[in-house]
Design an enzyme around this catalytic site. Sequence first.
Site, PDB file in Angstrom:
ATOM      1  N   SER A 123       0.820  -1.217   0.000  1.00 27.86           N
ATOM      2  CA  SER A 123       0.000   0.000   0.000  1.00 27.86           C
ATOM      3  C   SER A 123       0.852   1.264   0.000  1.00 27.86           C
ATOM      4  O   SER A 123       1.839   1.369   0.727  1.00 27.86           O
ATOM      5  CB  SER A 123      -0.898  -0.004   1.242  1.00 27.86           C
ATOM      6  OG  SER A 123      -1.653   1.183   1.291  1.00 27.86           O
ATOM      7  N   GLY A 131      -3.854   3.844   0.917  1.00 30.72           N
ATOM      8  CA  GLY A 131      -4.837   3.936   1.989  1.00 30.72           C
ATOM      9  C   GLY A 131      -5.947   4.924   1.692  1.00 30.72           C
ATOM     10  O   GLY A 131      -5.695   6.004   1.154  1.00 30.72           O
ATOM     11  N   GLY A 189       0.483  11.349   4.997  1.00 25.94           N
ATOM     12  CA  GLY A 189      -0.730  11.696   5.733  1.00 25.94           C
ATOM     13  C   GLY A 189      -1.994  11.160   5.091  1.00 25.94           C
ATOM     14  O   GLY A 189      -3.078  11.721   5.232  1.00 25.94           O
ATOM     15  N   LEU A 190      -1.842  10.051   4.371  1.00 25.02           N
ATOM     16  CA  LEU A 190      -2.999   9.363   3.775  1.00 25.02           C
ATOM     17  C   LEU A 190      -3.841  10.289   2.897  1.00 25.02           C
ATOM     18  O   LEU A 190      -5.061  10.382   3.042  1.00 25.02           O
ATOM     19  CB  LEU A 190      -3.845   8.691   4.866  1.00 25.02           C
ATOM     20  CG  LEU A 190      -3.144   7.503   5.537  1.00 25.02           C
ATOM     21  CD1 LEU A 190      -3.897   7.048   6.789  1.00 25.02           C
ATOM     22  CD2 LEU A 190      -2.967   6.338   4.580  1.00 25.02           C
ATOM     23  N   CYS A 243      -0.746   3.441  10.648  1.00 23.69           N
ATOM     24  CA  CYS A 243      -0.150   4.584   9.945  1.00 23.69           C
ATOM     25  C   CYS A 243       0.385   5.588  10.962  1.00 23.69           C
ATOM     26  O   CYS A 243      -0.372   6.099  11.790  1.00 23.69           O
ATOM     27  CB  CYS A 243      -1.149   5.281   9.031  1.00 23.69           C
ATOM     28  SG  CYS A 243      -0.353   6.655   8.157  1.00 23.69           S
ATOM     29  N   THR A 277       5.539   0.974   8.617  1.00 23.26           N
ATOM     30  CA  THR A 277       6.809   1.686   8.853  1.00 23.26           C
ATOM     31  C   THR A 277       7.072   1.948  10.337  1.00 23.26           C
ATOM     32  O   THR A 277       6.151   1.984  11.154  1.00 23.26           O
ATOM     33  CB  THR A 277       6.774   3.045   8.130  1.00 23.26           C
ATOM     34  OG1 THR A 277       5.572   3.718   8.506  1.00 23.26           O
ATOM     35  CG2 THR A 277       6.798   2.863   6.633  1.00 23.26           C
ATOM     36  N   GLY A 311      12.237   0.702   3.748  1.00 24.34           N
ATOM     37  CA  GLY A 311      13.418   0.369   2.955  1.00 24.34           C
ATOM     38  C   GLY A 311      14.338  -0.610   3.677  1.00 24.34           C
ATOM     39  O   GLY A 311      14.037  -1.061   4.788  1.00 24.34           O
TER      40      GLY A 311
HETATM   41  C1  LIG Z   1       5.377   6.676   0.304  1.00 23.41           C
HETATM   42  C2  LIG Z   1       4.751   5.590   1.143  1.00 23.41           C
HETATM   43  C3  LIG Z   1       3.381   5.591   1.344  1.00 23.41           C
HETATM   44  C4  LIG Z   1       2.785   4.595   2.127  1.00 23.41           C
HETATM   45  N1  LIG Z   1       1.410   4.589   2.290  1.00 23.41           N
HETATM   46  C5  LIG Z   1       0.831   3.598   3.010  1.00 23.41           C
HETATM   47  C6  LIG Z   1      -0.594   3.548   3.143  1.00 23.41           C
HETATM   48  O1  LIG Z   1      -1.342   4.363   2.590  1.00 23.41           O
HETATM   49  N2  LIG Z   1      -1.129   2.556   3.917  1.00 23.41           N
HETATM   50  C7  LIG Z   1      -0.329   1.593   4.532  1.00 23.41           C
HETATM   51  O2  LIG Z   1      -0.854   0.699   5.208  1.00 23.41           O
HETATM   52  N3  LIG Z   1       1.012   1.598   4.376  1.00 23.41           N
HETATM   53  C8  LIG Z   1       1.605   2.567   3.639  1.00 23.41           C
HETATM   54  N4  LIG Z   1       2.973   2.569   3.484  1.00 23.41           N
HETATM   55  C9  LIG Z   1       3.794   1.506   4.129  1.00 23.41           C
HETATM   56  C10 LIG Z   1       4.181   0.405   3.145  1.00 23.41           C
HETATM   57  O3  LIG Z   1       3.045  -0.240   2.602  1.00 23.41           O
HETATM   58  C11 LIG Z   1       5.096  -0.655   3.832  1.00 23.41           C
HETATM   59  O4  LIG Z   1       4.409  -1.252   4.906  1.00 23.41           O
HETATM   60  C12 LIG Z   1       6.375  -0.034   4.368  1.00 23.41           C
HETATM   61  O5  LIG Z   1       6.870   0.963   3.496  1.00 23.41           O
HETATM   62  C13 LIG Z   1       7.482  -1.067   4.608  1.00 23.41           C
HETATM   63  O6  LIG Z   1       7.795  -1.784   3.426  1.00 23.41           O
HETATM   64  P1  LIG Z   1       8.988  -1.349   2.421  1.00 23.41           P
HETATM   65  O7  LIG Z   1      10.236  -1.212   3.243  1.00 23.41           O
HETATM   66  O8  LIG Z   1       9.062  -2.481   1.409  1.00 23.41           O
HETATM   67  O9  LIG Z   1       8.595  -0.056   1.802  1.00 23.41           O
HETATM   68  C14 LIG Z   1       3.596   3.564   2.706  1.00 23.41           C
HETATM   69  C15 LIG Z   1       4.980   3.569   2.481  1.00 23.41           C
HETATM   70  C16 LIG Z   1       5.571   4.553   1.713  1.00 23.41           C
HETATM   71  C17 LIG Z   1       7.065   4.517   1.496  1.00 23.41           C
END
Ligand SMILES: Cc1cc2nc3c(=O)[nH]c(=O)nc-3n(C[C@H](O)[C@H](O)[C@H](O)COP(=O)(O)O)c2cc1C
Length: 304
Positions: free
Chosen positions: A22, A46, A72-73, A130, A193, A217
Site C-alpha cells: 500500500s 490507503g 498523511g494518507l 499509519c 513503517t 526500505g
Molecule cells: C510513500 C509511502 C506511502 C505509504 N502509504 C501507506 C498507506 O497508505 N497505507 C499503509 O498501510 N502503508 C503505507 N505505506 C507503508 C508500506 O506499505 C510498507 O508497509 C512499508 O513501506 C514497509 O515496506 P517497504 O520497506 O518495502 O517499503 C507507505 C509507504 C511509503 C514509502
Amino acid sequence: MTVEMSVEVGGLRLRGPVVAASGTFGYGTEVPLLERRALGAMVSKGIFLRPREGTPPPRIVETPSGMLNAIGLQGPGVEALIRDYAPQWAGWDFPVLVNINGETAAEYGELAARLDGVPGIAGLEINISCPNVEQGGLYFGNDPRAAAAVTEEVRKRTDLPVWVKLTPMVTDIGVIARACEAAGADALCAINTFVGMSIDLNTQQPRLSFRTGGLSGPAIRPLAVHLAHQAARAVNIPVVGIGGIFRADDALEFLIAGCAAVQVGTATFANPRAIAEVNDGIAAFLASKGLPSLSDLHRYLPRD
Ligand SMILES: Cc1cc2nc3c(=O)[nH]c(=O)nc-3n(C[C@H](O)[C@H](O)[C@H](O)COP(=O)(O)O)c2cc1C
C-alpha cells in the site's frame, strides 16, 4: 523443474507470493506498464471515507538505506475510489485489496460496508498502523483492545477477506496479532513503517513538515523479519511479511521465517521491475533446492 508459486492467503488465492504494498503502487493505474504476470496481488493506497489532502510538503526524505515519508494518507475518498478505480480493477487478472483507514472503529466499519460487494475489490487491508495521521492510525495498532475493536467492526460489516496490517511500534507484536486473529482477521501483514525523524542542520528544523515520518526500505529489514516471525509464531492465520524487500533473497528471509507471502514497497520506487525480479528469484531458489512449492520453505525454520 516447475515450481508451484501459487499460495492461499487469508481467503484469497494468489498466483504468486509477491504483493505490491500500500502507498507504493498508487491505485495501480501504472500497472499496465509493468510486468503484471509477477503480481500476486496489489494493495491500494490507503483510503478514508472522505477525501483528504494529506500533510503539506516536504513529505519525503531519503535516509541511509531507506526513506522517511509523511504523506498523511492523501486520497480521493471512498466514493471516488469506487467510481474511478474499482471498475478498472474488475478487469485485472490479480486481486486488489483496499487499504482502509478511519479515525474511529465505526468509520472503519462504514468503509468496509461501503466496499463490500463492489466488483473489482477482492479484499480489505485494515491499516491500524499509519504513523502519519493525527487521529486513528497508530493509536489502534498499539493497543490490543483497540486493534480487536476495529477488526471486529470491519469483520461484522463485510464478507470480503480481511487482512490487518500491524505496526512495529509495539512492545510485543504477538499480543496484537493474537487480538486481531481472535477478532476475525483472515491474515495479518507485518509490518508498517517505523516512526523516525530527520533534522536539517541549516534550518535546525525537522526535514518533514509533519516532523516525524514512517521509515521504510532496507534499513528496517532485519527488524521486520524478526517482527514478522514473532507474529507468525503467535497466530494460526497467515502472515504477510513486509519491510525492506528489494531482492528475492530478502523475500526468502521472510518466507523462511514463517510468512505465507510478502509485500514489496519502497523497492518499486527505485526499481519498477523489483516485484518481477523478487518473484522470479524466489522460483529460481526453490528450483535450485529441489523444493516443489513455497510451503516447503517452512521446514527450514519450524514455527515453534
Ligand atoms: C510513500 C509511502 C506511502 C505509504 N502509504 C501507506 C498507506 O497508505 N497505507 C499503509 O498501510 N502503508 C503505507 N505505506 C507503508 C508500506 O506499505 C510498507 O508497509 C512499508 O513501506 C514497509 O515496506 P517497504 O520497506 O518495502 O517499503 C507507505 C509507504 C511509503 C514509502
